[in-house]
Structures are given as C-alpha cells and as structure tokens.
Enzyme design. Structure first.
Site, PDB file in Angstrom:
ATOM      1  N   CYS A  53       0.834  -1.223   0.000  1.00 14.81           N
ATOM      2  CA  CYS A  53       0.000   0.000   0.000  1.00 14.81           C
ATOM      3  C   CYS A  53       0.861   1.263   0.000  1.00 14.81           C
ATOM      4  O   CYS A  53       0.327   2.369  -0.154  1.00 14.81           O
ATOM      5  CB  CYS A  53      -0.948   0.000   1.182  1.00 14.81           C
ATOM      6  SG  CYS A  53      -1.797  -1.569   1.395  1.00 14.81           S
ATOM      7  N   HIS A 112      -9.085   3.727  -1.471  1.00 15.12           N
ATOM      8  CA  HIS A 112      -7.719   3.209  -1.349  1.00 15.12           C
ATOM      9  C   HIS A 112      -7.345   2.355  -2.560  1.00 15.12           C
ATOM     10  O   HIS A 112      -7.279   1.127  -2.477  1.00 15.12           O
ATOM     11  CB  HIS A 112      -7.609   2.415  -0.041  1.00 15.12           C
ATOM     12  CG  HIS A 112      -6.255   1.832   0.220  1.00 15.12           C
ATOM     13  ND1 HIS A 112      -5.087   2.377  -0.271  1.00 15.12           N
ATOM     14  CD2 HIS A 112      -5.878   0.739   0.947  1.00 15.12           C
ATOM     15  CE1 HIS A 112      -4.061   1.635   0.128  1.00 15.12           C
ATOM     16  NE2 HIS A 112      -4.512   0.639   0.855  1.00 15.12           N
TER      17      HIS A 112
END
Lengths: 386, 130
Positions: free
Chosen positions: A85, A333
C-alpha cells in the site's frame, strides 16, 4: 541535493471503475497532471509507475512501458515500484531523489490500480500478500485481521475506546462528503459505524477502508525549472523506513516503528516539527491506523490520539486537520495510487484549491504519511509552499 | 581468504517438519543468548551468525488476538476463528490460530500450548488452551 517541486497534480475519482482498465485510469490521471502543470508529454524524462495488484488481479507485469506508451513517450526509462500500500509514495520518493540528484529535470510519478478485477474473496487473499506468507498469513489472518491484532494491543495498553475508533470514520466520511474525487461522498453517524458488521474483532465494516480502483499522478520539476510554473510546491522532507513484515517479530504492537523512523528523517531534513504542520494526510486503512499514525508522527502523545479525535482536534477546522480528503476510509484506497493521492491533497490544500474542505494555511506546510502492509514499509513526505 | 559456504541453519522446511512432529524449533544465539523463532539468519538482537537449533517448550501466552469473520478462500469453511500472536515462554512470538477455545472466551494473557493440524499434507501450527 537540488530543490524539487511538485508542479502538476492529477487524479481520477476513486471508485470501483469496472468499465476502465489500469491503463485508461493511468492515462486520465497522467493527462490531468500534465494539463495542470502545462507540461507536454515530450518534456517528461522518466516515469516512476506504482502498481501493487496488477500481477495478480490484472495478470499484467512489466506495466511501466505500457503506461509510458499511452502518452506516446514509450522510449523514456520507466520503473514499476511495488511496496504494497506504500507503492505510490515509494515511487514518489524515488522520482524525488532522481530529480534532487540531478539525473532529470522533469519526471512523472503515477500509480494506478484496478482491484475490481478481483472477486471479494480473491481480493481478501491478495491484500494479505503484503504480509509474511510463510509465518503469519498461514494462520488465516486477513489484512483487517492484522490491524485488528494491532487494535486489540492498543486497546489493552491505552484503553482506546470503541467511540474513539468510530470518531475517525465519522470525521473522514464528513470530509469525503466535501471531496468530489472521493469514493464515498456521504456522511455516516457514530451509531452506524458502531453497529456495522464485525470483520475482524474489534474492527467492523466501517472501521475499514473500501476496495477501490483509481489513479493519481504528480509531475516533479527541479528547483531551477520551478519559475516557469504558477505555484510550485517544494518537497522539503522525505523519509522512508522498514520493519519486520511479520507483526510477531516487532517489539511493540501499539506503534508502527517504520513510520516513526520515516517521520524522524523527514522532520530532520525539513528542519521542522509536528507543531509546524498546517495539515496531515495519514494512512487510515483502518480507523486504528489513523490513531496510531498521529501518535507515530508526534502530533499526539502515545495513547492520546483517540481522545483528540473524539474531541475534534483533527477536524478540518480543528487544531491539526487530519485526512481532509476523506482519507483512505472515504476517499478510497486504490492501493498504489493512494500514496500519490495523499501528496496531491497536500499540494492542493497548500495552493488553496480545496474548496469546501479547504483548511486554514498558516505556515504553508503539510505532511503525507503512507504505510505498506501492516507497517513493513512507511514513508513520510513534507511539502511547503514558499 | 578462504570463504565458507553460507548455509541456512534452520530452514522453513526443517521448521515445518518439526511442527509435524508436534515440536516447535528455534535458534539460540551463542553470542547474546537470545532465543529466536520463526527462523532467521542473524540474531535480531546482536546480529551474530553463531546460532544453534534448539527445541522450544511450545508453551506461551496470548499477546494479542482477533476473531476472523471474513476469511480468505483457504479458510472459508473455518470462519469465524481466532488468530493470535503468542508470546512463547522463551521470549519470541509466533502467529497462529487458537483451536479449542470459544471466541468469546479468548483474552490477552491466556496460557496456550502448541499443536498442529494436518490437511492435504499441509501442516498448520496452532495453539490450544493450556
């Protein structure tokens, strides 16, 4: 080292874009950034391309040249970066370092992701790829599960409450409602967060960020080039650190040590402290992650961030606005685009272009904090309007 | 200078094979005495390479836990289940599922002992209440 400035930013709306490919989303963000900077494709000397799930979800490796080719500049060097991420901010840091070192004058850093190519069970499996497969994923722990292990440790040590966790989600949805690029532009009540389905105790559905597709791009230019641009935003601090990927190998489960180390590097380089910040974008993949992030960044004392968020200190009009964009929780996200999207929020806020969610800019300094996996990687970038 | 062949002392395969025999193995650092597991190449404390394979008690306590309600495909039939980080009596921690304890009865600090599950020739380290 030379000065480096962000001179153009562009982003798609984060959403489940089932009708767009990873390349198309990239092109939209990249062209948006080029228009914002008034830079032509032929001026871009290198592309740093972030992508996390493409090899599994979209079964495409070697995506860097594919992306450069859609802009008609397929001959420039491209590098595809993957740090879970934190892929986007790691790519940003390498693009920054290349310009600072004098290799290039103008580069593009971009991330795009199409998670909607996967079913939810497949995506649940894929999101745990950022953790240690041999020694922790083997125990059936999911990505929310890792943050749930952290959350229970934080609750046990500091007495962090259900309401404090929920307050993060309520605030970030409130901010997302003011962001036309956010996946969720809708407020939620504390009752709804607290009564949402349990995913991994103590984390409920509304403690978790969504699955998202999307792309974000930034054009970086050297300080010498900056005078040709309207409002260049200077990168004054860049930090990156690592930790054991496996949670069980870490000394303290109530902090992400990599984030503390990255923050220390970035503050030192910038010559500032957390008190000098006008705003921060932090990696709130789960509500507990925002609480720990603001403690790791030194914005709040250990164990105090939950109290602060409940008291409103991190609201847009609070003492230190956190995740004015809506954060990962509401803005979305799209894994490798996320870290670049955070930097875009800081750039736009410092330029005074954030509309209904504009924060008060006093010192012209903002910070972006991005985490890979459950803290195996963390980056901190500090930006300033001069 | 004569270079000695670098060889992993406690491999993943050896570690898993010991779990198949219901034994938890680790390493002891001969320089600082630290006990290490899961396997590593250097001592995380003093960075020494002088490590010996040892057998651990397999006993410890729950350091933190969660109950997984939305499982990955491989564990789809088992949910909900408890996953925990267990702090072993010798010091190091491991991640494993807790089997044989109702999810509403789990708490931090609870004593547990290692066990293992074997399915389709695959071994999984688990813990039972002690």
């Amino acid at each position: 080292m030379r000065d480096v400035t962000a001179v153009g930013v562009g982003s798609t709306r984060y959403d489940m874009w089932r009708d767009k490919t990873q390349t198309e989303l990239f092109a939209e963000a990249a062209m948006d950034a080029m228009k914002d900077a008034d830079v032509e494709a032929k001026e871009i000397e290198a592309l740093y391309y972030a992508n996390c799930q493409g090899a599994y979800g979209w079964t495409q490796l070697h995506a860097g040249p594919i992306m450069a080719n859609v802009l008609g500049i397929g001959y420039i060097p491209t590098t595809r970066m993957e740090n879970a991420c934190a892929s986007g901010s790691v790519a940003f840091r390498h693009a920054y370092m290349a310009v600072a070192a004098g290799f290039y004058d103008i580069v593009m850093v971009a991330g795009s992701e199409t998670v909607s190519t996967m079913t939810t069970p497949r995506a649940t499996e894929a999101f745990a790829f950022g953790s240690d497969r041999l020694y922790e994923v083997c125990a059936g722990v999911t990505f929310p599960g890792f943050y749930a292990l952290i959350a229970n440790a934080h609750i046990h040590k500091y007495g962090t409450t259900r309401e404090q966790l929920a307050a993060v989600a309520v605030k970030n949805h409130k901010n997302g409602a003011k962001n036309p690029k956010a996946q969720f532009q809708k407020e939620v009540t504390m009752e709804r967060v607290i009564n949402s389905p349990m995913i991994a105790d103590p984390l409920r559905l509304f403690d978790c960020c969504p699955f998202s597709d999307g792309a974000s791009a930034v054009i970086l230019a050297s300080g010498e080039q900056a005078k040709r641009f309207d409002t260049p935003i200077y990168i004054i601090g860049s930090g990156q650190a690592s930790d054991y990927t496996a949670l069980h190998d870490r000394k303290d489960l109530t902090t992400l040590a990599a984030a503390s180390y990255a923050a220390e590097q970035a503050y030192k380089q910038a010559g500032i402290g957390s008190k000098d910040l006008d705003l921060a974008e932090v990696h709130d993949c789960f509500t507990i992650a925002e609480i720990i992030a603001t403690e790791d960044l030194g914005i709040f004392k250990r164990g105090q961030a939950g109290v602060a968020v409940l008291e409103g200190a991190t609201q847009i009009d609070g003492k230190i606005p956190v995740n004015s964009s809506g954060g990962l929780k509401a803005k979305g996200h799209p894994v490798a685009a996320t870290g670049i999207g955070q930097i875009i929020e800081i750039v736009e806020q410092l330029r005074g272009e954030s509309g209904k969610r504009q924060v008060s800019i006093k010192r012209g300094i903002g910070l972006a904090h991005n985490v890979g996996g459950s803290g195996g990687t963390a980056t901190v970038h500090i930006l300033k309007r001069r | 200078m004569i270079r000695v062949m670098v060889e992993t002392k406690l491999t993943y395969d050896k570690y898993m094979e010991s779990i198949r025999n219901n034994k938890l193995t680790g390493l002891r650092c001969n320089s600082c005495g630290k006990v290490i597991t899961p396997p590593k190449h250097l001592c995380p404390n003093c960075k020494s390479e002088d490590l010996d394979i040892i057998e651990l008690s397999g006993k410890g306590k729950i350091k933190t836990y969660t109950i997984i309600r939305v499982p990955p495909p491989k564990f789809a039939k088992d949910a909900p289940y408890t996953a925990a980080i267990v702090e072993l009596d010798e010091g190091p921690c491991v991640t494993a599922r807790i089997i044989g304890l109702a999810s509403d009865k789990v708490s931090i600090g609870q004593r547990v002992k290692m066990n293992h599950l074997e399915k389709d020739d695959e071994i999984e380290l688990v813990f039972n209440p002690q």
